[in-house]
Design an enzyme around this catalytic site. Structure first.
Site, PDB file in Angstrom:
ATOM      1  N   ASP A 187      -1.145  -9.546   8.795  1.00  0.00           N
ATOM      2  CA  ASP A 187      -1.069  -8.903   7.473  1.00  0.00           C
ATOM      3  C   ASP A 187      -0.087  -7.750   7.616  1.00  0.00           C
ATOM      4  OD1 ASP A 187      -1.451  -8.045   4.920  1.00  0.00           O
ATOM      5  OD2 ASP A 187      -3.573  -7.548   5.127  1.00  0.00           O
TER       6      ASP A 187
ATOM      7  N   HIS B 163      -1.166  -2.569  -4.398  1.00  0.00           N
ATOM      8  CA  HIS B 163      -0.646  -3.453  -5.449  1.00  0.00           C
ATOM      9  C   HIS B 163      -0.716  -2.823  -6.849  1.00  0.00           C
ATOM     10  CE1 HIS B 163      -0.099  -6.324  -2.391  1.00  0.00           C
ATOM     11  NE2 HIS B 163      -1.233  -6.963  -2.441  1.00  0.00           N
TER      12      HIS B 163
ATOM     13  N   ARG C 120       0.811  -1.225   0.000  1.00  0.00           N
ATOM     14  CA  ARG C 120       0.000   0.000   0.000  1.00  0.00           C
ATOM     15  C   ARG C 120       0.843   1.275   0.000  1.00  0.00           C
ATOM     16  NH1 ARG C 120      -2.613  -3.894   2.693  1.00  0.00           N
ATOM     17  NH2 ARG C 120      -4.808  -4.197   2.188  1.00  0.00           N
TER      18      ARG C 120
ATOM     19  N   HIS D 146       2.571 -12.780  -5.557  1.00  0.00           N
ATOM     20  CA  HIS D 146       1.468 -12.911  -4.604  1.00  0.00           C
ATOM     21  C   HIS D 146       0.880 -14.323  -4.600  1.00  0.00           C
ATOM     22  CE1 HIS D 146      -1.862 -11.507  -2.112  1.00  0.00           C
ATOM     23  NE2 HIS D 146      -1.328 -10.309  -2.094  1.00  0.00           N
TER      24      HIS D 146
ATOM     25  N   GLU E 159       5.296 -12.274   0.840  1.00  0.00           N
ATOM     26  CA  GLU E 159       5.648 -11.389  -0.270  1.00  0.00           C
ATOM     27  C   GLU E 159       6.947 -10.657   0.055  1.00  0.00           C
ATOM     28  OE1 GLU E 159       1.915  -8.998  -0.865  1.00  0.00           O
ATOM     29  OE2 GLU E 159       1.145 -10.546   0.452  1.00  0.00           O
TER      30      GLU E 159
HETATM   31  C1  GLA Z   1      -1.892  -8.203   0.346  1.00  0.00           C
HETATM   32  C2  GLA Z   1      -2.294  -7.296   1.443  1.00  0.00           C
HETATM   33  C3  GLA Z   1      -3.553  -7.755   2.075  1.00  0.00           C
HETATM   34  C4  GLA Z   1      -4.631  -8.011   1.046  1.00  0.00           C
HETATM   35  C5  GLA Z   1      -4.113  -8.958   0.007  1.00  0.00           C
HETATM   36  C6  GLA Z   1      -5.099  -9.161  -1.110  1.00  0.00           C
HETATM   37  O1  GLA Z   1      -1.223  -9.304   0.790  1.00  0.00           O
HETATM   38  O2  GLA Z   1      -1.295  -7.159   2.417  1.00  0.00           O
HETATM   39  O3  GLA Z   1      -4.002  -6.777   2.989  1.00  0.00           O
HETATM   40  O4  GLA Z   1      -5.018  -6.811   0.451  1.00  0.00           O
HETATM   41  O5  GLA Z   1      -2.941  -8.475  -0.547  1.00  0.00           O
HETATM   42  O6  GLA Z   1      -6.341  -9.556  -0.661  1.00  0.00           O
END
Ligand code: GLA
Length: 382
Positions: free
Chosen positions: A282, A136, A111, A210, A348
């Site tokens: 996350d 993304h 982000r 991803h 990632e």
């Molecule tokens: C990434 C983000 C998550 C989510 C996924 C897609 O990994 O960190 O918050 O947005 O992509 O669903």
């Protein structure tokens, strides 16, 4: 040109690639040339191909759409293969509703707050596609474009070069970005990703992959019993919009401590404010090794039931570990079952989220004359 069975297509003729007629039937031989088959067509008629590769016990299927890893098969401790990556069995689902299953992510993985940043005194507004943020690469990221794919064999390696050129201003990003991603399967069955990019204007770039992994096999349930270790003593806490606050917090004594292998699900229900923001894990881990010249080992994921183990080595300073929190039972996966929360996890490798707005984070700026280069290697054993 219409493809028919046994037609050797022009671009691949030099490499001796034979094109199959339809998806689903093409098989690559171990260490042999990648095999191409038609996977589907986009609404405008553009054909999307699937390339099948095999080497050292690893089988990889890659789409020209988004560079998507549509299938990744590796053996368990008894030599039985399973597809360990979440995805779909058809193109329409990828186009309509994929949460980035298996895709290449650009121009900026993760982000950027409010999709805004300033570079050399000029303010840029990016495509905003995740609440107030740009996620993304924006609404039409690299995951939603058809890449040019070139197969290769090189000694005992087999692989694909994937090319995509993003025009100046695409999704709000400055500069024409020429991107080349190379997927290599080695004779040991390692899957290596080399990312390269150049620009004609100063810009920011942060490419990643991803894939949602489930080492027990996609459609086998959740990943909460997988054991994970991450070589990081700090992570980047986020605000409610999942944008880093800028702090580099210690993992010690928190659910974010994966310095010793632990089950992914062990602390996932701890009432820690950071776990509420992302509905689970996350977050970006700030890897202890930082940016490295050669890929260095940073994380290990193991499924005790099958014995399948994946080691990740990278040159990148960060690792976003996402525990599949937003999978909500609304998608039917490759194996014909519904994906629910925690049915796969992403690791990632990347620079940190929102780096263009965080001068103390490792820089994601790319200037004309420079070449962006990062590498991530996934090694498998059982
Ligand atoms: C990434 C983000 C998550 C989510 C996924 C897609 O990994 O960190 O918050 O947005 O992509 O669903």
């Amino acid at each position: 040109m219409e493809l028919s069975r046994r037609t050797v297509i022009a671009g691949a003729a030099a490499a001796g690639i034979t094109a199959g007629l339809t998806g689903g039937t093409a098989h690559a031989t171990a260490g042999g040339r990648p095999v191409k088959s038609l996977f589907g067509k986009l609404a405008d008629g553009t054909k999307v191909y699937r390339w099948s590769l095999e080497n050292g016990g690893t089988r990889l299927k890659v789409l020209s759409y988004g560079g998507i890893v549509q299938s990744l098969e590796i053996p368990d401790r008894r030599g039985r293969h399973a597809n360990v990556s979440l995805g779909f069995d058809n193109l329409d689902d990828y186009v309509a509703s994929s949460p980035y299953f298996g895709a290449l992510i650009g121009r900026y993985g993760n982000r950027i707050g409010q999709g805004r940043f300033t570079l050399d005194g000029t303010a840029y507004q990016l495509s905003v596609n995740d609440g107030e943020q740009s996620l993304h690469g924006g609404a039409q990221g690299f995951d939603k474009h058809v890449w040019d794919v070139e197969p290769f064999t090189d000694g005992s390696d087999v692989g694909l070069h994937l090319y995509y050129t993003s025009v100046d201003g695409e999704m709000g990003y400055p500069g024409t970005l020429r991107t080349k991603v190379t997927y290599t399967l080695t004779r040991h069955g390692d899957w290596r990703i080399d990312y390269e990019a150049t620009t004609d204007k100063p810009t920011v770039v942060n490419l990643t992959s991803h894939v949602y992994f489930n080492l027990a096999g996609e459609s086998s349930g959740t990943i909460y019993d997988h054991e994970l270790s991450i070589d990081a003593s700090r992570y980047t806490p986020v605000d409610a919009g999942l944008i880093p606050t800028g702090e580099l917090a210690r993992v010690a004594g928190t659910p974010f401590d994966f310095r010793r292998a632990k089950a992914v699900g062990r602390d996932i229900r701890v009432a820690h404010p950071q776990l509420l923001y992302g509905k689970g894990l996350d977050h970006n881990w700030a890897l202890d090794k930082g940016i490295t010249r050669r890929p260095e080992s940073v994380a290990t994921l193991r499924d005790p039931s099958s014995g399948r183990t994946m080691r990740i080595a990278t040159t990148e300073p960060g690792l976003q570990f996402y525990s599949g929190n937003f999978l909500d039972g609304s998608l039917v996966g490759t194996g014909g079952t519904v994906y629910r929360q925690g049915d796969g996890l992403c690791l990632e490798t990347q620079h940190f989220p929102d780096s263009p707005n965080k001068p103390h984070f490792p820089s994601t700026v790319l200037r004309p004359g420079q070449t962006y280069r990062t590498t991530t290697v996934h090694s498998f054993s059982a």
